[in-house]
Design an enzyme around this catalytic site. Structure first.
Site, PDB file in Angstrom:
ATOM      1  N   ASN A 189       0.824  -1.208   0.000  1.00  0.00           N
ATOM      2  CA  ASN A 189       0.000   0.000   0.000  1.00  0.00           C
ATOM      3  C   ASN A 189       0.859   1.258   0.000  1.00  0.00           C
ATOM      4  O   ASN A 189       0.586   2.228  -0.715  1.00  0.00           O
ATOM      5  CB  ASN A 189      -0.922   0.009   1.215  1.00  0.00           C
ATOM      6  CG  ASN A 189      -2.317  -0.497   0.886  1.00  0.00           C
ATOM      7  OD1 ASN A 189      -2.718  -0.514  -0.268  1.00  0.00           O
ATOM      8  ND2 ASN A 189      -3.061  -0.899   1.888  1.00  0.00           N
ATOM      9  N   GLU A 203      -6.259  -6.700   5.654  1.00  0.00           N
ATOM     10  CA  GLU A 203      -5.654  -7.561   4.629  1.00  0.00           C
ATOM     11  C   GLU A 203      -5.727  -9.019   5.051  1.00  0.00           C
ATOM     12  O   GLU A 203      -4.936  -9.845   4.614  1.00  0.00           O
ATOM     13  CB  GLU A 203      -4.196  -7.161   4.363  1.00  0.00           C
ATOM     14  CG  GLU A 203      -3.232  -7.381   5.513  1.00  0.00           C
ATOM     15  CD  GLU A 203      -3.119  -6.177   6.443  1.00  0.00           C
ATOM     16  OE1 GLU A 203      -2.136  -6.099   7.166  1.00  0.00           O
ATOM     17  OE2 GLU A 203      -4.012  -5.320   6.433  1.00  0.00           O
ATOM     18  N   ASP A 259      -6.358  -1.612  -2.947  1.00  0.00           N
ATOM     19  CA  ASP A 259      -7.743  -2.083  -2.946  1.00  0.00           C
ATOM     20  C   ASP A 259      -8.014  -3.004  -4.135  1.00  0.00           C
ATOM     21  O   ASP A 259      -8.701  -4.026  -4.009  1.00  0.00           O
ATOM     22  CB  ASP A 259      -8.708  -0.894  -2.992  1.00  0.00           C
ATOM     23  CG  ASP A 259      -8.743  -0.129  -1.673  1.00  0.00           C
ATOM     24  OD1 ASP A 259      -8.207  -0.652  -0.667  1.00  0.00           O
ATOM     25  OD2 ASP A 259      -9.289   0.990  -1.649  1.00  0.00           O
TER      26      ASP A 259
END
Length: 460
Positions: free
Chosen positions: A351, A386, A360
């Site tokens: 991320n 996650e 995402d």
């Protein structure tokens, strides 16, 4: 602001409501164990307030608090990821500026392990002191770190209990001051909870209702009510309909009822929310229009309540309901049950490197790959940020390992556009007597082992 005035730490301590609290045996036991494991005569659990160090538990010396200028533990929290060790307090320049706290004059050696809140904030320490110069052994340091983690868990449990208490207060206010009737029935169909509007509408007291069933309270309507209740519990799906009741004093009225399964610590109960529609029942065409609108809203809310918006998988609430149902069947001996807990390896770094929109999209792809790798009848969930979970009804340990390895491979071999993505998976299989917590904890421990062994692997 100095490190000792860290607003995040002070806020976390305020939320815990633990400063100046009373003696608790769990903390006292842990400091006693700390002395035994390190062979040190003194041990404390300390929490670092703005201007003082406060002692939650003591062994060997009785202390309440010391000012910051006498606090070794305020120095220890400056290195929250590692223990703070002083082999000789009289010769170590790092502590030379500290005043000696009353009662601590004989102490010569110090070992402190920071107590970390979930975001890595050091709240205080678990520390031991000795009245002789000494070098602490590696296994003693590791033992103290393990005990510190247990204290951190106690602090987290305290925070959870504080939040639950606040939620309970808010829940009671909401349930007892709203316009709707609310009730809960146990697996024997006895009322275990009713709110104030329910009592007011029925003209009854809690003693009149609690512990009784519909056949005792309103025999005329009971067969229809029981039929709806049994359908909800049999299918474990919400249901709604108009219910007609006759009170003990002969009054007739109608409820628009929405009933649904509710997971509790004692198993799955039946919950109901009802609105009095007696005044409108004769205006049937208006009622039908409002029913259609209500049904659409309930259907959308029901779907949202069990679905993760990003991935389309079931969410954590659905996980709790499915797990309760499958555990009941496993305990009845009808078929085995296994669980997978899955963590996307180093996903925070992914991320950070590529941004949350890319992250995402990766989570959506992982969810799709997991669904493709599962068997018919398996249920996939987004368990956390996650983290994913899969329930495998009918799968023993061998079959669960095969599904887990298939999930791992399909993600590892997928042609990711940015960089490879891998999974760590923990596998656990139900054993007789296991609760939902036991099975989930076993899978979580297996997941921890997979990550500790290098990630991109299955453990269990």
């Amino acid at each position: 602001m100095t490190p000792f005035d860290d607003a995040r730490r002070l806020h976390a301590l305020s939320e815990l409501r633990i400063l100046d609290s009373g003696v608790e045996s769990a903390y006292e036991d842990l400091v006693a164990l700390a002395c035994q494991l390190t062979r040190a005569p003194v041990a404390f659990v300390t929490l670092a307030d703005r201007d003082r160090l406060w002692f939650k538990a003591c062994q060997g010396l009785v202390m309440n608090e010391v000012p910051v200028e006498s606090s070794l533990c305020h120095l220890a929290i400056l290195t929250p990821r590692q223990p703070f060790i002083v082999e000789d307090l009289r010769s170590d320049p790092r502590v030379a500026h500290l005043a000696v706290a009353p009662g601590m004059e004989r102490m010569r050696a110090y070992l402190g392990v920071p107590l970390l809140a979930p975001l890595g904030i050091a709240l205080g320490t678990l520390c031991v002191l000795d009245d002789r110069v000494r070098r602490f052994e590696t296994d003693q340091i590791e033992s103290l770190q393990r005990l510190a983690r247990q204290i951190t868990l106690l602090l987290q449990q305290r925070e959870t209990l504080n939040r639950l208490e606040e939620l309970d207060i808010n829940f009671s206010a909401f349930m007892n001051n709203g316009p709707f009737v609310a009730y809960i029935k146990d697996r024997d169909w006895h009322y275990s909870y009713v709110n104030e509007p329910c009592l007011q509408q029925l003209g009854l007291t809690r003693d009149d209702i609690l512990g009784k069933d519909d056949f005792t309270l309103w025999p005329e309507a009971a067969p229809r009510l029981r039929e709806m209740d049994e359908q909800v519990m049999r299918e474990l799906k919400p249901s709604r309909q108009i219910e007609r009741l006759v009170t003990p004093d002969g009054r007739h009225f109608f409820w628009q009822s929405y009933k649904f399964p509710l997971a509790t610590r004692h198993g799955i109960a039946l919950a109901g929310l009802s609105v009095d529609v007696t005044e409108h029942i004769e205006q049937q065409h208006l009622l039908e229009a409002s029913q259609r609108q209500l049904l659409d809203m309930m259907k959308a809310a029901e779907q949202r309540s069990v679905t993760d918006a990003l991935t389309g998988l079931y969410n954590r609430r659905a996980f709790d309901l499915h797990l309760a149902e499958q555990l009941q069947r496993a305990e009845e001996g009808t078929r085995p049950l296994s669980m997978l807990l899955i963590d996307v390896d180093h996903f925070k770094a992914y991320n950070d490197a590529y941004g949350h929109p890319v992250g995402d999209a990766a989570l959506q792809d992982i969810a799709r790959l997991l669904l493709q790798s599962c068997r018919d009848g398996d249920a996939s969930f987004r368990y956390g940020g996650e983290e994913f979970a899969i329930l495998l009804p009918g799968a023993d340990g061998v079959a669960a390992q095969q599904v887990a390895e298939r999930c791992r491979l399909v993600v590892a071999q997928h042609p990711w556009s940015r960089r490879p993505i891998t999974l760590s998976l923990g596998v656990a299989t139900h054993q007789p007597g296991m609760t939902a917590y036991d099975l989930t904890e076993a899978a979580d421990q297996a997941l921890y082992a997979a990550k500790a062994a290098g990630r991109n692997r299955v453990a269990g």
